[in-house]
Design an enzyme around this catalytic site. Sequence first.
Site, PDB file in Angstrom:
ATOM      1  N   GLU A  96      12.737  27.634  47.315  1.00 50.79           N
ATOM      2  CA  GLU A  96      13.529  26.705  46.654  1.00 50.79           C
ATOM      3  C   GLU A  96      14.628  26.081  47.131  1.00 50.79           C
ATOM      4  OE1 GLU A  96      14.181  24.005  44.363  1.00 50.79           O
ATOM      5  OE2 GLU A  96      12.917  25.186  43.220  1.00 50.79           O
ATOM      6  N   ASP A 146       7.161  18.604  40.531  1.00 48.75           N
ATOM      7  CA  ASP A 146       7.338  17.332  40.062  1.00 48.75           C
ATOM      8  C   ASP A 146       6.167  16.498  40.057  1.00 48.75           C
ATOM      9  OD1 ASP A 146       8.351  14.564  39.911  1.00 48.75           O
ATOM     10  OD2 ASP A 146      10.002  15.216  40.911  1.00 48.75           O
ATOM     11  N   LYS A 150       4.781   7.761  38.725  1.00 51.73           N
ATOM     12  CA  LYS A 150       4.562   6.388  39.388  1.00 51.73           C
ATOM     13  C   LYS A 150       3.486   6.175  40.510  1.00 51.73           C
ATOM     14  CE  LYS A 150       9.025   4.553  37.820  1.00 51.73           C
ATOM     15  NZ  LYS A 150      10.448   3.858  38.202  1.00 51.73           N
ATOM     16  N   THR A 221       7.695  29.446  29.801  1.00 47.00           N
ATOM     17  CA  THR A 221       8.968  29.192  29.792  1.00 47.00           C
ATOM     18  C   THR A 221       9.429  28.545  28.627  1.00 47.00           C
ATOM     19  OG1 THR A 221       8.266  26.777  30.513  1.00 47.00           O
ATOM     20  CG2 THR A 221       8.713  28.819  32.104  1.00 47.00           C
ATOM     21  N   LYS A 222      10.809  28.343  28.538  1.00 46.38           N
ATOM     22  CA  LYS A 222      11.296  27.663  27.230  1.00 46.38           C
ATOM     23  C   LYS A 222      11.088  26.095  27.186  1.00 46.38           C
ATOM     24  CE  LYS A 222      15.372  30.416  26.812  1.00 46.38           C
ATOM     25  NZ  LYS A 222      17.046  30.703  27.009  1.00 46.38           N
ATOM     26  N   GLU A 224       8.166  25.037  28.477  1.00 47.97           N
ATOM     27  CA  GLU A 224       6.938  24.967  27.842  1.00 47.97           C
ATOM     28  C   GLU A 224       6.527  25.157  26.528  1.00 47.97           C
ATOM     29  OE1 GLU A 224       2.442  27.128  29.401  1.00 47.97           O
ATOM     30  OE2 GLU A 224       4.460  27.602  30.404  1.00 47.97           O
TER      31      GLU A 224
END
Length: 243
Positions: A96, A146, A150, A221-222, A224
């Site tokens: 990360e 991500d 667009k 996950t929270k 999700e």
Amino acid sequence: MNDVDQDSSASPTATRPQRGIKSYVLRAGRMTSAQTRGLEDIWPRWGLSLADGRQDLEAVFGRRSRRRVVEIGFGMGGSLIEQAESHPEIDFLGIEVHAPGVGKLLDEADKRGLTNLRVYREDAVRVLNECLGPGTIDTLQLFFPDPWPKKKHHKRRIVQPAFIDLIRTRLKLGGTLHMATDWEQYAEHMVEVMQRVSGYRNVAGEAASPFVVRPEFRPLTKFEARGERLGHGVWDLMYERDE
């Protein structure tokens, strides 16, 4: 949030890819005391760097692990921490670029006494090329990258043929690439890319859908869970290296 310098020239034989289109944007932000502690106090123990060069993962973790899992773009680290705590027999390596997430992960790992987790704060393409040898990974996880929704930004998406082929070289034969996204169009893009590369078998097999049900080992996950309550979809894809 993913951390890859997306380079169309990246290949299994590349050792130092040229700078290309990044799939991430570094954003400045305040660091909490816990995040700062993680980076300043815990990093010397569990942090890894490109400067360390090609890694002997048995030496890094101090043992011969049954499995090694790499997660790219772990965000704030909640999923990776939960997995590492639930599976102490597996070695986990997180990549990360965002300092707050790295700091939080390290702080939390230390508080829970985890020893089966190491972290790179580096670009993932360079880590795969320069630090991880061929056939050294059992599973590579790419959760909620991500989506760059667009059209003009689609070139920034991490999931591109060159990168997927690079991952294949780092997976052991029979190793797994596991992706998940909550953007349906990105899920379709992932499927299209995987159909363009060789050396993978879709774990879904001959099913009508290329997607699989979320495996129990992938933590919910929270973010999700909230999306599910709102009726948002999540798509998991799992591919096995077969050549």
